[in-house]
Scaffold this active site. Structure first.
Site, short mmCIF file in Angstrom:
data_model
loop_
_atom_site.label_atom_id
_atom_site.label_comp_id
_atom_site.label_asym_id
_atom_site.label_seq_id
_atom_site.Cartn_x
_atom_site.Cartn_y
_atom_site.Cartn_z
N GLU A 1 0.82 -1.22 0.00
CA GLU A 1 0.00 0.00 0.00
C GLU A 1 0.85 1.27 0.00
OE1 GLU A 1 -2.49 -1.03 3.42
OE2 GLU A 1 -4.13 -1.57 2.04
N GLU B 1 -10.31 -5.24 8.94
CA GLU B 1 -9.25 -4.22 8.92
C GLU B 1 -8.24 -4.49 7.81
OE1 GLU B 1 -8.85 -1.54 10.90
OE2 GLU B 1 -6.84 -1.00 10.23
N GLY C 1 -4.70 -15.20 -6.70
CA GLY C 1 -5.41 -15.68 -7.88
C GLY C 1 -5.80 -17.15 -7.80
N GLN C 2 -5.74 -17.73 -6.58
CA GLN C 2 -6.11 -19.15 -6.42
C GLN C 2 -7.32 -19.31 -5.51
OE1 GLN C 2 -2.73 -21.40 -4.91
NE2 GLN C 2 -1.30 -20.09 -6.00
N ILE D 1 -7.74 -17.89 -2.46
CA ILE D 1 -7.48 -17.83 -1.01
C ILE D 1 -8.14 -16.58 -0.40
CG2 ILE D 1 -5.70 -17.71 0.79
CD1 ILE D 1 -3.86 -19.29 -1.07
N GLY D 2 -7.99 -15.43 -1.09
CA GLY D 2 -8.61 -14.19 -0.59
C GLY D 2 -10.12 -14.35 -0.48
N SER D 3 -10.73 -14.95 -1.50
CA SER D 3 -12.19 -15.17 -1.47
C SER D 3 -12.56 -16.09 -0.31
CB SER D 3 -12.66 -15.81 -2.77
OG SER D 3 -12.34 -14.98 -3.85
N TYR E 1 -13.95 -7.42 -4.37
CA TYR E 1 -15.04 -7.17 -3.40
C TYR E 1 -16.37 -7.01 -4.13
CZ TYR E 1 -10.95 -5.97 -0.55
OH TYR E 1 -9.74 -5.98 0.09
C1 COA Z 1 -6.86 -8.71 -2.59
C2 COA Z 1 -6.26 -10.07 -2.26
C3 COA Z 1 -6.32 -10.31 -0.75
C4 COA Z 1 -7.08 -11.15 -2.98
O1 COA Z 1 -6.51 -12.40 -2.66
P1 COA Z 1 -6.47 -13.57 -3.75
O2 COA Z 1 -6.12 -14.82 -3.02
O3 COA Z 1 -5.67 -13.18 -4.91
O4 COA Z 1 -8.03 -13.60 -4.13
P2 COA Z 1 -8.78 -14.61 -5.10
O5 COA Z 1 -7.82 -15.56 -5.72
O6 COA Z 1 -9.93 -15.16 -4.33
O7 COA Z 1 -9.38 -13.61 -6.19
C5 COA Z 1 -8.55 -12.68 -6.88
C6 COA Z 1 -9.15 -12.27 -8.20
O8 COA Z 1 -8.12 -11.68 -8.99
C7 COA Z 1 -7.74 -12.55 -10.07
N1 COA Z 1 -6.30 -12.79 -10.18
C8 COA Z 1 -5.72 -13.53 -11.10
N2 COA Z 1 -4.41 -13.53 -10.99
C9 COA Z 1 -4.13 -12.77 -9.95
C10 COA Z 1 -2.92 -12.40 -9.30
N3 COA Z 1 -1.73 -12.81 -9.73
N4 COA Z 1 -2.99 -11.62 -8.24
C11 COA Z 1 -4.17 -11.21 -7.78
N5 COA Z 1 -5.36 -11.53 -8.34
C12 COA Z 1 -5.33 -12.30 -9.42
C13 COA Z 1 -8.37 -13.83 -9.70
O9 COA Z 1 -8.64 -14.55 -10.86
C14 COA Z 1 -9.62 -13.42 -8.98
O10 COA Z 1 -10.60 -12.97 -9.84
P3 COA Z 1 -11.84 -13.93 -10.19
O11 COA Z 1 -12.57 -14.12 -8.90
O12 COA Z 1 -12.60 -13.14 -11.21
O13 COA Z 1 -11.23 -15.17 -10.72
C15 COA Z 1 -4.80 -10.20 -2.77
O14 COA Z 1 -4.78 -9.93 -4.14
C16 COA Z 1 -3.82 -9.29 -2.06
O15 COA Z 1 -3.30 -9.60 -1.00
N6 COA Z 1 -3.55 -8.14 -2.66
C17 COA Z 1 -2.58 -7.20 -2.13
C18 COA Z 1 -3.06 -6.61 -0.84
C19 COA Z 1 -4.41 -5.99 -0.95
O16 COA Z 1 -4.74 -5.33 -1.94
N7 COA Z 1 -5.21 -6.16 0.09
C20 COA Z 1 -6.51 -5.56 0.19
C21 COA Z 1 -6.38 -4.26 0.86
S1 COA Z 1 -7.96 -3.54 1.11
#
Ligand code: COA
Length: 170
Positions: A28, A92, A102-103, A105-107, A140
């Site tokens: 960030e 938070e 992108g796998q 985990i965030g979801s 989101y």
């Molecule tokens: C936001 C975050 C927590 C999401 O976690 P994640 O495990 O990537 O989430 P998901 O895999 O469930 O979903 C990510 C989406 O981005 C897409 N994506 C594809 N490749 C990706 C990549 N390399 N990185 C991130 N997102 C990607 C996924 O396909 C998915 O979209 P879809 O649901 O349409 O398929 C993560 O990207 C992250 O830590 N980002 C940096 C920190 C951040 O922004 N935190 C939020 C602060 S408010």
């Protein structure tokens, strides 16, 4: 194949949580704002009256593999109170290490927060995101969140250290 588990954090996870808090702040571009210590995280989250709760995402090694489970993401939340909606959760932080994004985990973390919210009688959970963080916003929205800045025009305010001390006359 390795699998992912979302579980409640334990006190022993505070070192990993702090490492990931720092990574998120760096992402960030606000690293200089991180003043929290592992001791504070332990005391505030794992004492008699925890001020926050935390979920961690852990990669579990496949059967027969020698590696230890590895914490690759977290979601830190606490309970807030809305005078309109009553019990609510504030998420938070949510963070997944770059190589595990992108796998899903965030979801998974967000879905677990939704389950906790319902189990605890909450009708909503909130979170804030920086205006340039389109990847997070898209996620989101895709999961059904409403952008309150867009819909209702809210701005987020904070009385920080010096301003707060001045107000308090200390
Ligand atoms: C936001 C975050 C927590 C999401 O976690 P994640 O495990 O990537 O989430 P998901 O895999 O469930 O979903 C990510 C989406 O981005 C897409 N994506 C594809 N490749 C990706 C990549 N390399 N990185 C991130 N997102 C990607 C996924 O396909 C998915 O979209 P879809 O649901 O349409 O398929 C993560 O990207 C992250 O830590 N980002 C940096 C920190 C951040 O922004 N935190 C939020 C602060 S408010």
């Amino acid at each position: 194949m390795a699998s992912v588990r979302i579980r409640e954090a334990k006190e022993g996870d505070c070192g990993d949580i702090l490492r990931l808090i720092r990574e998120l702040a760096e992402y960030e571009k606000l690293s200089d704002q991180v003043k929290i210590s592992e001791e504070a995280l332990r005391a505030d989250g794992f004492g008699e009256n925890p001020l926050y709760h935390c979920l961690v995402a852990e990669i579990l090694p496949a059967p027969g593999e020698l590696e230890e489970p590895c914490v690759v993401g977290y979601g830190l939340y606490y309970f807030i109170y809305s005078t309109w909606k009553g019990r609510s959760i504030y998420l938070e932080d949510i963070y997944v290490m770059p190589e595990y994004r992108g796998q899903g985990i965030g979801s998974k973390i967000i879905k677990t927060v939704a389950k906790v919210a319902l189990d605890q009688g909450c009708s909503q959970f909130r979170l804030a995101v920086l205006d340039w963080n389109k990847t997070a916003m898209d996620l989101y929205k895709a999961l059904g969140a409403q952008d309150l800045t867009e819909a209702e025009g809210w701005h987020s305010f904070c009385f920080k250290g010096e301003a707060m001390r001045e107000l308090a006359g200390r």
